[in-house]
Design a protein around this motif. Structure first.
Motif, PDB file in Angstrom:
ATOM      1  N   VAL A 127     -32.004  14.261 -12.005  1.00 53.23           N
ATOM      2  CA  VAL A 127     -30.622  14.666 -12.252  1.00 53.23           C
ATOM      3  C   VAL A 127     -30.306  14.728 -13.738  1.00 53.23           C
ATOM      4  CG1 VAL A 127     -28.206  13.970 -11.978  1.00 53.23           C
ATOM      5  CG2 VAL A 127     -29.757  13.854 -10.033  1.00 53.23           C
ATOM      6  N   THR A 128     -30.817  13.763 -14.501  1.00 46.07           N
ATOM      7  CA  THR A 128     -30.452  13.654 -15.915  1.00 46.07           C
ATOM      8  C   THR A 128     -31.438  14.321 -16.864  1.00 46.07           C
ATOM      9  OG1 THR A 128     -31.614  11.541 -16.173  1.00 46.07           O
ATOM     10  CG2 THR A 128     -29.305  11.456 -15.456  1.00 46.07           C
ATOM     11  N   GLY A 129     -32.674  14.537 -16.403  1.00 43.76           N
ATOM     12  CA  GLY A 129     -33.678  15.119 -17.288  1.00 43.76           C
ATOM     13  C   GLY A 129     -34.386  14.093 -18.155  1.00 43.76           C
ATOM     14  N   LEU A 130     -34.192  12.792 -17.873  1.00 41.12           N
ATOM     15  CA  LEU A 130     -34.879  11.738 -18.609  1.00 41.12           C
ATOM     16  C   LEU A 130     -36.255  11.498 -18.005  1.00 41.12           C
ATOM     17  CD1 LEU A 130     -31.997   9.124 -19.050  1.00 41.12           C
ATOM     18  CD2 LEU A 130     -33.095  10.428 -20.870  1.00 41.12           C
ATOM     19  N   PRO A 131     -37.210  11.002 -18.789  1.00 39.98           N
ATOM     20  CA  PRO A 131     -38.536  10.686 -18.242  1.00 39.98           C
ATOM     21  C   PRO A 131     -38.446   9.638 -17.135  1.00 39.98           C
ATOM     22  CG  PRO A 131     -38.594  10.737 -20.639  1.00 39.98           C
ATOM     23  CD  PRO A 131     -37.151  10.807 -20.249  1.00 39.98           C
ATOM     24  N   LYS A 132     -39.420   9.646 -16.224  1.00 37.43           N
ATOM     25  CA  LYS A 132     -39.404   8.728 -15.082  1.00 37.43           C
ATOM     26  C   LYS A 132     -39.540   7.272 -15.497  1.00 37.43           C
ATOM     27  CE  LYS A 132     -41.189  12.025 -11.672  1.00 37.43           C
ATOM     28  NZ  LYS A 132     -42.302  12.362 -10.760  1.00 37.43           N
ATOM     29  N   VAL A 133     -40.341   6.993 -16.508  1.00 39.20           N
ATOM     30  CA  VAL A 133     -40.537   5.605 -16.937  1.00 39.20           C
ATOM     31  C   VAL A 133     -39.217   4.992 -17.387  1.00 39.20           C
ATOM     32  CG1 VAL A 133     -41.645   4.088 -18.626  1.00 39.20           C
ATOM     33  CG2 VAL A 133     -42.954   5.938 -17.562  1.00 39.20           C
ATOM     34  N   GLU A 134     -38.460   5.739 -18.201  1.00 40.24           N
ATOM     35  CA  GLU A 134     -37.179   5.233 -18.695  1.00 40.24           C
ATOM     36  C   GLU A 134     -36.183   5.065 -17.544  1.00 40.24           C
ATOM     37  OE1 GLU A 134     -39.215   7.119 -20.206  1.00 40.24           O
ATOM     38  OE2 GLU A 134     -38.858   7.337 -22.351  1.00 40.24           O
ATOM     39  N   SER A 135     -36.176   6.021 -16.621  1.00 40.49           N
ATOM     40  CA  SER A 135     -35.264   5.950 -15.479  1.00 40.49           C
ATOM     41  C   SER A 135     -35.637   4.792 -14.559  1.00 40.49           C
ATOM     42  CB  SER A 135     -35.289   7.270 -14.696  1.00 40.49           C
ATOM     43  OG  SER A 135     -34.928   8.354 -15.527  1.00 40.49           O
ATOM     44  N   PHE A 136     -36.927   4.649 -14.295  1.00 41.04           N
ATOM     45  CA  PHE A 136     -37.412   3.544 -13.474  1.00 41.04           C
ATOM     46  C   PHE A 136     -37.049   2.209 -14.106  1.00 41.04           C
ATOM     47  CE2 PHE A 136     -40.710   0.329 -12.916  1.00 41.04           C
ATOM     48  CZ  PHE A 136     -40.790   0.213 -11.538  1.00 41.04           C
ATOM     49  N   ASN A 137     -37.261   2.087 -15.401  1.00 34.52           N
ATOM     50  CA  ASN A 137     -36.970   0.837 -16.099  1.00 34.52           C
ATOM     51  C   ASN A 137     -35.480   0.504 -16.059  1.00 34.52           C
ATOM     52  OD1 ASN A 137     -37.872  -1.345 -18.130  1.00 34.52           O
ATOM     53  ND2 ASN A 137     -36.228  -0.310 -19.216  1.00 34.52           N
ATOM     54  N   ALA A 138     -34.629   1.534 -16.174  1.00 38.97           N
ATOM     55  CA  ALA A 138     -33.181   1.315 -16.133  1.00 38.97           C
ATOM     56  C   ALA A 138     -32.753   0.735 -14.795  1.00 38.97           C
ATOM     57  CB  ALA A 138     -32.441   2.614 -16.412  1.00 38.97           C
ATOM     58  N   VAL A 139     -33.298   1.289 -13.696  1.00 36.59           N
ATOM     59  CA  VAL A 139     -32.974   0.766 -12.358  1.00 36.59           C
ATOM     60  C   VAL A 139     -33.590  -0.620 -12.183  1.00 36.59           C
ATOM     61  CG1 VAL A 139     -33.141   1.178  -9.876  1.00 36.59           C
ATOM     62  CG2 VAL A 139     -32.896   3.110 -11.447  1.00 36.59           C
ATOM     63  N   ASN A 140     -34.808  -0.779 -12.646  1.00 37.93           N
ATOM     64  CA  ASN A 140     -35.510  -2.056 -12.536  1.00 37.93           C
ATOM     65  C   ASN A 140     -34.744  -3.171 -13.238  1.00 37.93           C
ATOM     66  OD1 ASN A 140     -37.890  -3.343 -11.496  1.00 37.93           O
ATOM     67  ND2 ASN A 140     -38.614  -3.551 -13.595  1.00 37.93           N
ATOM     68  N   SER A 141     -34.072  -2.809 -14.339  1.00 37.35           N
ATOM     69  CA  SER A 141     -33.348  -3.805 -15.133  1.00 37.35           C
ATOM     70  C   SER A 141     -32.113  -4.338 -14.409  1.00 37.35           C
ATOM     71  CB  SER A 141     -32.937  -3.199 -16.486  1.00 37.35           C
ATOM     72  OG  SER A 141     -34.076  -2.887 -17.259  1.00 37.35           O
ATOM     73  N   ILE A 142     -31.650  -3.638 -13.372  1.00 41.01           N
ATOM     74  CA  ILE A 142     -30.537  -4.150 -12.577  1.00 41.01           C
ATOM     75  C   ILE A 142     -30.967  -5.387 -11.802  1.00 41.01           C
ATOM     76  CG2 ILE A 142     -28.994  -3.661 -10.624  1.00 41.01           C
ATOM     77  CD1 ILE A 142     -28.946  -0.781 -11.423  1.00 41.01           C
ATOM     78  N   PHE A 143     -32.242  -5.403 -11.391  1.00 38.53           N
ATOM     79  CA  PHE A 143     -32.722  -6.457 -10.501  1.00 38.53           C
ATOM     80  C   PHE A 143     -33.454  -7.578 -11.239  1.00 38.53           C
ATOM     81  CE2 PHE A 143     -32.441  -2.581  -7.993  1.00 38.53           C
ATOM     82  CZ  PHE A 143     -31.724  -3.008  -6.894  1.00 38.53           C
ATOM     83  N   PHE A 144     -34.148  -7.239 -12.308  1.00 41.41           N
ATOM     84  CA  PHE A 144     -34.989  -8.225 -12.970  1.00 41.41           C
ATOM     85  C   PHE A 144     -34.525  -8.482 -14.404  1.00 41.41           C
ATOM     86  CE2 PHE A 144     -37.556  -6.177  -9.705  1.00 41.41           C
ATOM     87  CZ  PHE A 144     -37.975  -7.281  -8.982  1.00 41.41           C
ATOM     88  N   GLY A 145     -34.920  -9.615 -14.938  1.00 45.47           N
ATOM     89  CA  GLY A 145     -34.538  -9.982 -16.295  1.00 45.47           C
ATOM     90  C   GLY A 145     -35.217  -9.114 -17.331  1.00 45.47           C
ATOM     91  N   GLN A 146     -34.847  -9.337 -18.586  1.00 40.45           N
ATOM     92  CA  GLN A 146     -35.365  -8.498 -19.673  1.00 40.45           C
ATOM     93  C   GLN A 146     -36.884  -8.507 -19.720  1.00 40.45           C
ATOM     94  OE1 GLN A 146     -32.614  -9.136 -23.338  1.00 40.45           O
ATOM     95  NE2 GLN A 146     -32.428 -10.961 -22.110  1.00 40.45           N
TER      96      GLN A 146
END
Length: 394
Positions: A127-146
């Motif tokens: 949807v946004t045109g961002l790379p998958k790694v960055e998008s995956f990490n953004a969602v992952n950061s909701i659930f896990f610590g830094q």
């Protein structure tokens, strides 16, 4: 008038990020616009529709039930300990982290969380045109610590240039871990903590994408096959409990250090300026942006002091300070400040992220240390953006 101020605050935040940008020509304006619209729609849906409110209430009820289960474990171990009125913060709040970390560990072992995170991240990327790694990490950061969020993408680290490294680090700093959300819910109104989770994800991506624009690389994939080393559900439970206990002790140690240091700084300030505290100074410094965010002028100094305390110490110290003010402030101010506090954007996070990256790739840790202050400013702007969007609907 409040809506106009809120829109102006959003423009100011994005404008400041633009001034910090290291590649203004390649900013993904379309993606940023889409994420801003998604933010507004998410907040509108959650706060103004019956379905959205039912979802928030349902999630809050689920967390409260989990908190009840966690308290059963705490009471079994500490049931004979006598505590005074008001309880003990470590017992009543921090030890809940152990149970929530255990649940996350089990869900990770069962591949439930990694699959959810991967598919949501992939959808955001498309949807946004961002790379998958960055998008995956953004969602992952909701659930896990830094640390955990960055470790989860360690196999992709060799693909990250300086800009991409900035974005994944900003996502980690601009979010919170689900393992400590239960502790936050004991201190702040649940609806604001829960809505902050998706909003902060978008805000971190938006601000970071302006400051450090990236293009989708030719090889753009995320591997979630080896996200855990646990060999059984019981090992996952044990490791999750140990990790949660470590987090609880770390938070407790940081609270002791930061609260004591804050008192020391206030004592030193008062030697020169009687009756003045660091919180008051921070309150006046953040008052202009606080007014734009939608905070009432009569409350903006107090609110600014809490927000400033979070930046120079951590969110727990600020939440404890804000807890005493909840009954005396308007609903709008409580909502704005609560969302602002629900993130890891503070000075100590720079060291945590740099240390984690050093453990993964020592060369890239040098880059993180170099843009550490820019990382904190960007994450703080993201917190302001999320809080402002919430303020538009209160």
């Amino acid at each position: 008038m409040d809506i106009l101020l809120g829109v102006l605050a959003i423009v100011v935040v994005l404008g400041l990020a633009f001034l910090m940008s290291n590649d203004k020509r390649n900013i993904n304006y379309k993606g940023i616009g889409i994420m801003l619209v998604l933010q507004v729609l998410t907040t509108w849906f959650m706060f103004t529709t019956q379905i959205g409110q039912a979802i928030i209430n349902g999630i809050a009820a689920g967390f409260n039930k989990l908190i009840e289960f966690g308290l059963e474990g705490i009471n079994f171990v500490l049931g004979g300990v006598e505590v005074g009125e008001g309880g003990v913060f470590f017992f009543d709040v921090l030890l809940l982290i152990i149970f929530f970390a255990t649940i996350l560990s089990v869900l990770t072992y069962l591949k439930i969380l990694p699959s959810i995170i991967k598919y949501i991240g992939t959808a955001i990327s498309k949807v946004t045109g961002l790379p998958k790694v960055e998008s995956f990490n953004a969602v992952n950061s909701i659930f896990f610590g830094q640390s955990e969020a960055l470790i989860a993408i360690r196999s992709q680290f060799h693909h990250l240039d300086k800009n991409r490294l900035y974005i994944v680090s900003a996502s980690a700093m601009g979010s919170v871990s689900a393992s400590i959300v239960g502790a936050y819910l004991q201190m702040l109104p649940p609806q604001y903590v829960l809505v902050a989770l998706p909003l902060n994800m978008f805000s971190a991506l938006m601000i970071a994408s302006v400051i450090a624009p990236v293009r989708v690389p030719k090889e753009d994939h995320v591997d979630v096959k080896n996200v855990t080393n646990d060999r059984s559900i019981f090992e996952a439970m044990g490791n999750g409990a140990l990790e949660g206990g470590k987090i609880a002790l770390i938070v407790a140690a940081m609270l002791i250090a930061f609260i004591a240091s804050l008192e020391l700084v206030n004592w030193l300030i008062q030697l020169a300026f009687a009756g003045v505290t660091l919180q008051q100074i921070l309150g006046y410094a953040l008052a202009p942006i606080g007014v734009l965010m939608g905070i009432s002028p009569s409350e903006v100094i107090q609110a600014g002091s809490v927000m400033g305390t979070k930046i120079v110490t951590n969110e727990f110290v600020a939440m404890l300070q804000f807890q005493t003010m909840l009954n005396d402030m308007s609903v709008k101010t409580v909502g704005i400040v609560s969302v602002f506090l629900t993130s890891f954007a503070n000075f100590s996070s720079i060291g945590i992220i740099a240390g984690t990256v050093k453990g993964i790739d020592s060369e890239k840790a040098v880059s993180v240390s170099g843009f550490g202050m820019k990382l904190l400013v960007g994450a703080t702007l993201a917190s302001i953006l999320s809080a402002t969007v919430v303020g538009l609907f209160l």
